[in-house]
Design a protein around this motif. Sequence first.
Motif, short mmCIF file in Angstrom:
data_model
loop_
_atom_site.label_atom_id
_atom_site.label_comp_id
_atom_site.label_asym_id
_atom_site.label_seq_id
_atom_site.Cartn_x
_atom_site.Cartn_y
_atom_site.Cartn_z
N CYS A 126 14.84 27.87 91.86
CA CYS A 126 15.72 28.95 92.30
C CYS A 126 16.91 28.38 93.06
O CYS A 126 16.74 27.48 93.89
N ALA A 128 18.57 29.84 95.32
CA ALA A 128 18.72 30.47 96.63
C ALA A 128 18.55 29.49 97.79
O ALA A 128 18.93 29.79 98.91
N SER A 160 16.50 39.01 101.16
CA SER A 160 16.27 38.79 99.73
C SER A 160 15.95 37.33 99.46
O SER A 160 16.59 36.42 100.01
N THR A 161 14.97 37.10 98.59
CA THR A 161 14.60 35.73 98.22
C THR A 161 15.28 35.29 96.93
O THR A 161 15.04 34.18 96.45
N CYS A 162 16.12 36.14 96.37
CA CYS A 162 16.81 35.84 95.10
C CYS A 162 18.29 35.65 95.38
O CYS A 162 18.91 36.44 96.09
#
Length: 252
Positions: A126, A128, A160-162
Amino acid sequence: MRILGIDLGSRFVKVALMEEGIIKEKFKISTVKFYKEYCRFDGRLKVDFKRLGVSDFDIGVSTGYGRNNVDIESFRIINELKAHAYGAIYQTNLKDFILLDVGGQDVKVIKVEKGILTDLELNDKCAASCGRYLENMAKILETNLDDLSSFFKDPVELNSTCAVFSESELIGKIAEGHSFESLCAGVNYSLYNRLRPLLSKFKGRLLLLSGGVAKNRALIEYLKQDFDEIKVLGDPDFNGAIGCCYFGSLKR
């Protein structure tokens, strides 16, 4: 003896040239420009070293995101973990440390003891927790990365983790009227929060920082909560390429 190290990163290609154990030259090129202007396709991508300006070398070592895609004849390929560990050893003369490397699209945490890599944590799933996240958030805030990285007090909470959803969340926080300083701090703290799980088992020791995100001053302030000592490598962007050179000097 001239040794050429190339780190084929996702955002930039970093090049370092070592002569008699000393780094004499280093430069970086955007990955897209490197492939368009300095490579040719002959069944596989091949590097035009003459055009790159580094055709005179005795040993070549490559690493990075694109190390298996580019055909660099006579080069030895090593994985990124080994390259970054060797780069940190060369730059610091230390043999015991934790290295946090935050690149454009991945994160590496490496534990080195007596010069040997003994443990690691990776995140390549990811964006992020990577440099690309900071770049995107800086664009939304209409600022540059250097200014963004200077704020760490009173961070706005970003949950948010995205990476994609975080952008929408940040826009919502802007609309709520939060200060520019708190918004920037919130972005930096959210990055720190995503890195903490990777670093949790390594707390309390010497931490070395490499990669472009090593220049983020706010992240350094947050990491001081978890580590006794933090050092930013002298050439954090070029650590992988330098590690390739150092590896080549040991294996010649």
